[in-house]
Every structure is written in C-alpha cells, then in structure tokens.
Design an enzyme around this catalytic site. Sequence first.
Site, PDB file in Angstrom:
ATOM      1  N   ASN A  62      -4.940   1.780  -1.903  1.00 49.34           N
ATOM      2  CA  ASN A  62      -5.495   0.415  -1.976  1.00 49.34           C
ATOM      3  C   ASN A  62      -6.047   0.115  -3.369  1.00 49.34           C
ATOM      4  OD1 ASN A  62      -7.877   1.863  -2.027  1.00 49.34           O
ATOM      5  ND2 ASN A  62      -8.961   0.481  -0.646  1.00 49.34           N
ATOM      6  N   TYR A  81     -14.377  -8.032   9.984  1.00 46.88           N
ATOM      7  CA  TYR A  81     -15.517  -8.730   9.389  1.00 46.88           C
ATOM      8  C   TYR A  81     -15.184 -10.219   9.305  1.00 46.88           C
ATOM      9  CZ  TYR A  81     -12.468  -8.463   5.366  1.00 46.88           C
ATOM     10  OH  TYR A  81     -11.379  -8.569   4.552  1.00 46.88           O
ATOM     11  N   ASP A 109     -10.634   3.152   0.987  1.00 43.82           N
ATOM     12  CA  ASP A 109     -11.045   2.646   2.307  1.00 43.82           C
ATOM     13  C   ASP A 109     -11.906   3.674   3.059  1.00 43.82           C
ATOM     14  OD1 ASP A 109     -10.090   0.060   2.349  1.00 43.82           O
ATOM     15  OD2 ASP A 109      -8.150   0.597   3.217  1.00 43.82           O
ATOM     16  N   ARG A 157       2.030   6.393  16.997  1.00 41.03           N
ATOM     17  CA  ARG A 157       1.118   6.179  15.863  1.00 41.03           C
ATOM     18  C   ARG A 157      -0.187   6.936  16.066  1.00 41.03           C
ATOM     19  NH1 ARG A 157       0.713   0.014  13.980  1.00 41.03           N
ATOM     20  NH2 ARG A 157       0.458   0.722  11.847  1.00 41.03           N
ATOM     21  N   LYS A 165       0.820  -1.228   0.000  1.00 37.08           N
ATOM     22  CA  LYS A 165       0.000   0.000   0.000  1.00 37.08           C
ATOM     23  C   LYS A 165       0.850   1.274   0.000  1.00 37.08           C
ATOM     24  CE  LYS A 165      -4.302  -1.772   1.825  1.00 37.08           C
ATOM     25  NZ  LYS A 165      -5.415  -1.556   2.749  1.00 37.08           N
ATOM     26  N   ARG A 207      -2.891   2.110  21.324  1.00 38.74           N
ATOM     27  CA  ARG A 207      -1.916   1.522  22.245  1.00 38.74           C
ATOM     28  C   ARG A 207      -0.606   2.312  22.215  1.00 38.74           C
ATOM     29  NH1 ARG A 207      -0.654  -4.588  20.662  1.00 38.74           N
ATOM     30  NH2 ARG A 207       0.104  -3.506  18.796  1.00 38.74           N
TER      31      ARG A 207
HETATM   32  P1  NAP Z   1      -2.610  -2.201  11.141  1.00 33.18           P
HETATM   33  O1  NAP Z   1      -2.125  -1.161  10.177  1.00 33.18           O
HETATM   34  O2  NAP Z   1      -1.722  -3.332  11.503  1.00 33.18           O
HETATM   35  O3  NAP Z   1      -2.993  -1.412  12.506  1.00 33.18           O
HETATM   36  C1  NAP Z   1      -3.492  -2.103  13.620  1.00 33.18           C
HETATM   37  C2  NAP Z   1      -3.804  -1.129  14.754  1.00 33.18           C
HETATM   38  O4  NAP Z   1      -4.380  -1.873  15.815  1.00 33.18           O
HETATM   39  C3  NAP Z   1      -2.576  -0.427  15.323  1.00 33.18           C
HETATM   40  O5  NAP Z   1      -2.950   0.876  15.709  1.00 33.18           O
HETATM   41  C4  NAP Z   1      -2.242  -1.267  16.557  1.00 33.18           C
HETATM   42  O6  NAP Z   1      -1.675  -0.548  17.627  1.00 33.18           O
HETATM   43  C5  NAP Z   1      -3.607  -1.725  17.007  1.00 33.18           C
HETATM   44  N1  NAP Z   1      -3.537  -3.028  17.679  1.00 33.18           N
HETATM   45  C6  NAP Z   1      -3.169  -4.205  17.123  1.00 33.18           C
HETATM   46  N2  NAP Z   1      -3.252  -5.202  18.042  1.00 33.18           N
HETATM   47  C7  NAP Z   1      -3.654  -4.609  19.197  1.00 33.18           C
HETATM   48  C8  NAP Z   1      -3.910  -5.105  20.504  1.00 33.18           C
HETATM   49  N3  NAP Z   1      -3.771  -6.398  20.792  1.00 33.18           N
HETATM   50  N4  NAP Z   1      -4.314  -4.224  21.450  1.00 33.18           N
HETATM   51  C9  NAP Z   1      -4.448  -2.897  21.153  1.00 33.18           C
HETATM   52  N5  NAP Z   1      -4.213  -2.381  19.934  1.00 33.18           N
HETATM   53  C10 NAP Z   1      -3.835  -3.223  18.958  1.00 33.18           C
HETATM   54  O7  NAP Z   1      -3.968  -2.842  10.645  1.00 33.18           O
HETATM   55  P2  NAP Z   1      -5.068  -2.185   9.679  1.00 33.18           P
HETATM   56  O8  NAP Z   1      -4.720  -2.457   8.266  1.00 33.18           O
HETATM   57  O9  NAP Z   1      -5.292  -0.784  10.112  1.00 33.18           O
HETATM   58  O10 NAP Z   1      -6.340  -3.113  10.011  1.00 33.18           O
HETATM   59  C11 NAP Z   1      -6.982  -3.050  11.272  1.00 33.18           C
HETATM   60  C12 NAP Z   1      -8.233  -3.914  11.241  1.00 33.18           C
HETATM   61  O11 NAP Z   1      -9.179  -3.357  10.343  1.00 33.18           O
HETATM   62  C13 NAP Z   1      -7.989  -5.358  10.761  1.00 33.18           C
HETATM   63  O12 NAP Z   1      -8.764  -6.228  11.531  1.00 33.18           O
HETATM   64  C14 NAP Z   1      -8.477  -5.354   9.340  1.00 33.18           C
HETATM   65  O13 NAP Z   1      -8.960  -6.612   8.915  1.00 33.18           O
HETATM   66  C15 NAP Z   1      -9.625  -4.354   9.453  1.00 33.18           C
HETATM   67  N6  NAP Z   1      -9.901  -3.713   8.157  1.00 33.18           N
HETATM   68  C16 NAP Z   1     -11.143  -3.841   7.655  1.00 33.18           C
HETATM   69  C17 NAP Z   1     -11.451  -3.246   6.468  1.00 33.18           C
HETATM   70  C18 NAP Z   1     -12.847  -3.376   5.927  1.00 33.18           C
HETATM   71  O14 NAP Z   1     -13.045  -3.097   4.740  1.00 33.18           O
HETATM   72  N7  NAP Z   1     -13.802  -3.770   6.735  1.00 33.18           N
HETATM   73  C19 NAP Z   1     -10.494  -2.497   5.748  1.00 33.18           C
HETATM   74  C20 NAP Z   1      -9.216  -2.375   6.301  1.00 33.18           C
HETATM   75  C21 NAP Z   1      -8.922  -3.008   7.519  1.00 33.18           C
HETATM   76  P3  NAP Z   1      -0.123  -0.074  17.637  1.00 33.18           P
HETATM   77  O15 NAP Z   1      -0.066   1.155  16.776  1.00 33.18           O
HETATM   78  O16 NAP Z   1       0.133   0.201  19.063  1.00 33.18           O
HETATM   79  O17 NAP Z   1       0.660  -1.230  17.074  1.00 33.18           O
END
Ligand code: NAP
Length: 274
Positions: free
Chosen positions: A93, A220, A109, A163, A72, A159
């Site tokens: 994306n 989801y 997104d 970020r 990305k 957390r």
């Molecule tokens: P990402 O870039 O890896 O970011 C994850 C975020 O969640 C970070 O801020 C991280 O905190 C936090 N995090 C991860 N594990 C954690 C935990 N155990 N406790 C507290 N905070 C935690 O991921 P992303 O691409 O943004 O995706 C996030 C979620 O959205 C995923 O489940 C993904 O499947 C979903 N999503 C859905 C769609 C949709 O179309 N529905 C689209 C995109 C993403 P830190 O900064 O502290 O590491």
Amino acid sequence: MTVASAATTVAAVIGDPITHSLSPRIHNAAFAATGLDWVFVALPVPAGKADAALDGVRHLGLAGLSVTMPHKDAVAVAADERSPAVDALGAANCVVAVGDGRVRAENTDGVGFVAGLQDDAGVSPNDRRVAVLGAGGAARAVVDAVARAGATEVIVVNRSATRAEAAAALAPIARVGTIDDVRDADIVVNATPIGMLADSAMPCDPGLITRDQVVVDLVYGPQPTTWVRALRRTGHEAHDGTSMLVHQAAAAFTLWTGVEAPIDAMREAVTAGV
Ligand code: NAP
C-alpha cells in the site's frame, strides 16, 4: 498553505478510482504540520499500469506513493525491493524511493492496525487471541501483523473457505474458525465491508461479544456502523477504522520523510474529510 516551488518534493497516491481518496488531505496536513516543503497529489492510474507508475517514481523524482485499488498486488511484484510484510502478503500500500532509481514496496496496513489498537484501546495483540472476520486484503494485513506482534492465536472467519484458508496460512498460530469462535477471542476485528455496504447489516451478532472483549470495525466513515453503535449502546468497547487509517498513513509518512508523523494533525484531517 505552502506554495510549491522548484524545490518542493512530490509524493502521490495512485489508484482507480482515486478522487474519493483521503490521502492528499491527510498527507498535506502532515507536511504542513511538520513544516516540510512537500506536496501530495492524487494520480489516476488505470489497472495494468502499475509498472509505468513505478517508472514515474524512478524517473520523475517522486519521494514515494500510496497505493490503492487496483494496484496493490501489481506494485508488490513490480517494485525492486519488498518489506517482509509485502513478501508475506503479496500486496503493497506504499512505495518508497530508496535512491539509485530503486523503489521499495511496503505494507503499512498491519502496523497501522496494531498502532491504532494501542491508540484507541491501550491494547497490544501480544499474548491475545484475535478473531478476524473477513479474509480480503485488510484481513490478511491484520492476521500477519497481529501474529508478528505476538498474538497467541488468530482465528479467521470468512464467507468463502478458500480465502479463509489462504489468510490463515499467513501465520502458524492462525487457523480457520466459525462465528462461534468469536466468543473465545480477546480482540474481535471486522475486516469485511459489511457495515459500509448496507446500513443495517452486521458482521456478527452483537450478542456474541462479551464486555471484556475489544472490538475494532475496520470500516470508517462519518457515522459508526450499526454494529459499533449496537455494541456501544450495550456498554461494550468498540472502535471504528479511523485510527488504523491514520496510523497506516503515519507509517508511510515516516518511511518517506524520516520524520515522526504528526498524528493529531493527520487524525484531524481524516475527521474533517470523512
Ligand atoms: P476485500 O479484499 O474486498 O475483502 C472483503 C472481505 O469481506 C472478503 O473476505 C469477503 O468475503 C468479505 N465480505 C464481503 N462482503 C461480505 C458479505 N456481504 N458477507 C460476508 N462477507 C463479506 O476488502 P478489503 O480491502 O479487505 O477491505 C475490507 C474492509 O476494510 C473495507 O470496508 C475497507 O474499507 C476496510 N479497510 C479499512 C482500512 C482502514 O485503514 N481502516 C484499511 C483497509 C480496509 P469473501 O472472501 O467470501 O468474498
């Protein structure tokens, strides 16, 4: 199913890993529903090869790409043109072939989130306070999009502080907050993968959510997360990330084809595939 011919237009998703992607299912359903002679395939492209993949679009005549991990950020840099959302987020994306061998990076997104919220809850972020849990790629797209859509305040709760600060810097009306700020929001968004990682874990205590708030969990899957189920059990309005997934794909479909996306067929394809 349409049989591809020499006249068929090709679009693809790039990523690594890619075999789990729902994009081929969603977009092929959309092409079938609209009668377009297009086909959508999944192409495994390893990290570091986003430039080469964009050259593939330029030289092989692909109409566009969906882009997933780990490309990305690299696609946002390597494209010839960028949408305002890509400029703000530094992540794409979606890629659109715009002619003369040029490709434009897009990020659908955020618009997908806003359209999904409208579809699920009949709610616009305009004039609302939005709390976003998480500060990764999805959270950043939501912060940017709800700010563009007229939210009065966006509170980022994450957390890691660094970020959180970077996500809040995306919009003047955004700030870093704590979990207690969730109480004052109209819309609460989980943009962490917490419900996906561990069945019983929740991004915040359901007791913090009030009945007049709308909750969206971007996770989801075949089952709603524990958090969404707990909220629904107590009569709260809680949605999963399916509508965002459908609408971000729908926005990409329209960018590539110029045709209105068949939302129902795309949603059906997602529901059958998760
Ligand atoms: P990402 O870039 O890896 O970011 C994850 C975020 O969640 C970070 O801020 C991280 O905190 C936090 N995090 C991860 N594990 C954690 C935990 N155990 N406790 C507290 N905070 C935690 O991921 P992303 O691409 O943004 O995706 C996030 C979620 O959205 C995923 O489940 C993904 O499947 C979903 N999503 C859905 C769609 C949709 O179309 N529905 C689209 C995109 C993403 P830190 O900064 O502290 O590491």
